[in-house]
Design an enzyme around this catalytic site. Structure first.
Site, PDB file in Angstrom:
ATOM      1  N   HIS A  47       0.862  -1.180   0.000  1.00 37.93           N
ATOM      2  CA  HIS A  47       0.000   0.000   0.000  1.00 37.93           C
ATOM      3  C   HIS A  47       0.900   1.231   0.000  1.00 37.93           C
ATOM      4  CE1 HIS A  47      -2.838   2.961   1.738  1.00 37.93           C
ATOM      5  NE2 HIS A  47      -3.815   2.148   1.404  1.00 37.93           N
ATOM      6  N   ASP A  69       3.172  -4.595   8.163  1.00 36.89           N
ATOM      7  CA  ASP A  69       1.909  -3.865   8.025  1.00 36.89           C
ATOM      8  C   ASP A  69       0.786  -4.896   8.112  1.00 36.89           C
ATOM      9  OD1 ASP A  69      -0.412  -2.657   7.150  1.00 36.89           O
ATOM     10  OD2 ASP A  69       0.447  -1.826   5.316  1.00 36.89           O
ATOM     11  N   GLN A 114      -4.438  -5.365   6.849  1.00 41.39           N
ATOM     12  CA  GLN A 114      -5.377  -6.264   6.187  1.00 41.39           C
ATOM     13  C   GLN A 114      -5.415  -7.643   6.837  1.00 41.39           C
ATOM     14  OE1 GLN A 114      -7.506  -5.425   3.747  1.00 41.39           O
ATOM     15  NE2 GLN A 114      -6.757  -3.330   3.746  1.00 41.39           N
ATOM     16  N   LYS A 166     -10.517  -1.323  10.448  1.00 43.54           N
ATOM     17  CA  LYS A 166     -10.632  -2.492   9.573  1.00 43.54           C
ATOM     18  C   LYS A 166     -10.979  -3.751  10.360  1.00 43.54           C
ATOM     19  CE  LYS A 166      -7.284  -0.651   6.239  1.00 43.54           C
ATOM     20  NZ  LYS A 166      -8.181  -0.267   5.132  1.00 43.54           N
ATOM     21  N   CYS A 220      -4.832   2.443  -3.645  1.00 42.82           N
ATOM     22  CA  CYS A 220      -3.626   2.981  -3.011  1.00 42.82           C
ATOM     23  C   CYS A 220      -2.456   2.009  -3.135  1.00 42.82           C
ATOM     24  CB  CYS A 220      -3.879   3.320  -1.539  1.00 42.82           C
ATOM     25  SG  CYS A 220      -5.066   4.647  -1.290  1.00 42.82           S
TER      26      CYS A 220
END
Length: 405
Positions: free
Chosen positions: A122, A199, A202, A225, A363
């Site tokens: 991202h 990261d 997700q 999220k 993104c």
């Protein structure tokens, strides 16, 4: 808790509404998840009953708010299995967490050092590292991907060297759903003395990361999220690294003593928590985690696995439809295009039929450049979605295809 999809959907009031006169089919969970009633109620309860600033007051409301906030920190520590509660830093989201680490590394890097990111990132896990390299003279290196949307580990091995100071890679791709082999990547980075940031934005809606078992140096994610509120997130960092990095922001709360001659900084975690935070958001992130654990991550993963398999099968029935991201290890995200039709045009039409999907480059423009496409439609499923909703999306896509060809 037994998994009853009808009861679960009742927990999410927004799912019962209509959009453009049609039942809402919400397949944009990769952008943000919907909120269960228990989270909505917890936000309201905070503002109705204990609204006050934290860590700073001796009065009762401040103490109640502080206690609720720190209890949430402890829940998050337990959820990700951090060693200490002060390794859990509240942030405004994943982007904030990545920038805090990248900013800190500016004091550690010099010209000739190298930072590794992946082709699957991202923009939030690309741009801060580019800015860092511009400031320090370090070099940004990119781990390449293959046509399935998988990182090429042989190339990763070749890129690692004694010059590598930090690796930044996502746990799961927001565009393709690819689950990266982060266990291997963490181990290899450490062999070269490099730090590694994961990261997890997700990943956390779908699984429970164990940061001690992973042995990552940093793990970042967002609350919105994973069924919490927007404007909240977590930066996990190993105690030694967080002590080593300078503060990201200056202000109230992050100080030990201030004079006009010199300021000394507070201990962890407050060193990285300047200013009044999103108190309600931090508290309800703990509420959201409690809710997810009550559903059970085994149940969540099984439901989403079935949705991914069924959605893939149904979408491939559409003539001219191509799926991007075909790794055998992926989560419940399907990015696709229909030949000869711009994804935005399809997305606009199916929205009129109540179907919410994402269109564009998500993104992650380098992924689109790799596939030589302007963007995709992305259907990202959550455990509250159903196969019937997938059928509605497929029928809507077929109608859009007829209209646009």
């Amino acid at each position: 808790m037994s998994f009853n999809i009808d009861n679960i959907r009742i927990d999410f009031p927004i799912l019962s509404q209509k959009v453009n006169g049609k039942p809402l089919v919400y397949f944009d969970n990769g952008a943000t998840s919907q909120k269960p009633q228990v989270v909505i109620d917890a936000i309201s309860k905070y503002y109705q009953e204990i609204n006050a600033n934290i860590h700073r007051g001796v009065h009762t409301l401040s103490q109640l708010a502080t206690d609720a906030y720190e209890k949430s920190r402890a829940k998050i520590q337990n959820h990700i299995n951090a060693k200490y509660p002060h390794e859990v830093i509240f942030t405004a989201g994943t982007t904030h967490g990545i920038n805090a680490v990248a900013n800190g590394f500016a004091s550690l890097l010099k010209a000739g050092d190298e930072v590794l990111v992946s082709a699957l990132e991202h923009h939030s896990n690309i741009v801060p590292w580019q800015m860092l390299c511009e400031r320090t003279g370090a070099t940004l290196k990119v781990i390449p991907m293959n046509d399935k949307g998988e990182l090429i580990m042989l190339e990763y091995d070749k890129l690692l060297s004694q010059k590598t100071k930090i690796v930044a890679v996502n746990h799961i791709s927001n565009v393709l759903g690819t689950i990266n082999p982060i266990e291997y990547m963490i181990q290899k980075a450490h062999q070269f003395g490099a730090a590694i940031l994961i990261d997890g934005a997700q990943a956390v809606p779908h699984l429970k990361p164990d940061v001690q078992e992973l042995d990552c140096d940093f793990y970042v994610f967002s609350g919105h999220k994973m069924y919490g509120s927007t404007g909240t997130g977590i930066l996990y960092g190993k105690e030694a690294w967080l002590n080593k990095l300078p503060p990201y922001q200056g202000g109230g709360e992050m100080i030990k003593e201030v004079t006009f001659a010199k300021t000394t900084y507070a201990d962890l975690p407050h060193k990285f928590e300047a200013g009044t935070p999103n108190i309600a958001g931090g508290i309800v992130l703990g509420t959201a985690i409690d809710y997810l654990n009550s559903i059970g991550f085994d149940n969540i993963q099984q439901q989403e696995k079935e949705l991914l398999e069924y959605g893939t099968q149904r979408l491939l029935e559409i003539e001219g439809l191509k799926i991007f991201g075909t790794s055998s290890k992926k989560t419940s995200v399907i990015s696709f295009n229909i030949e000869g039709i711009h994804p935005y045009d399809i997305g606009a039409i199916i929205d009129k039929l109540g179907i919410a999907v994402r269109t564009g480059h998500h993104c992650a423009q380098p992924i689109m450049d790799f596939f030589k496409i302007p963007g995709t439609l992305r259907a990202s499923f959550a455990f509250y979605n159903t196969k019937k909703e997938i059928d509605l999306m497929v029928e809507a896509l077929k109608k859009a295809q007829i209209m646009l060809t």
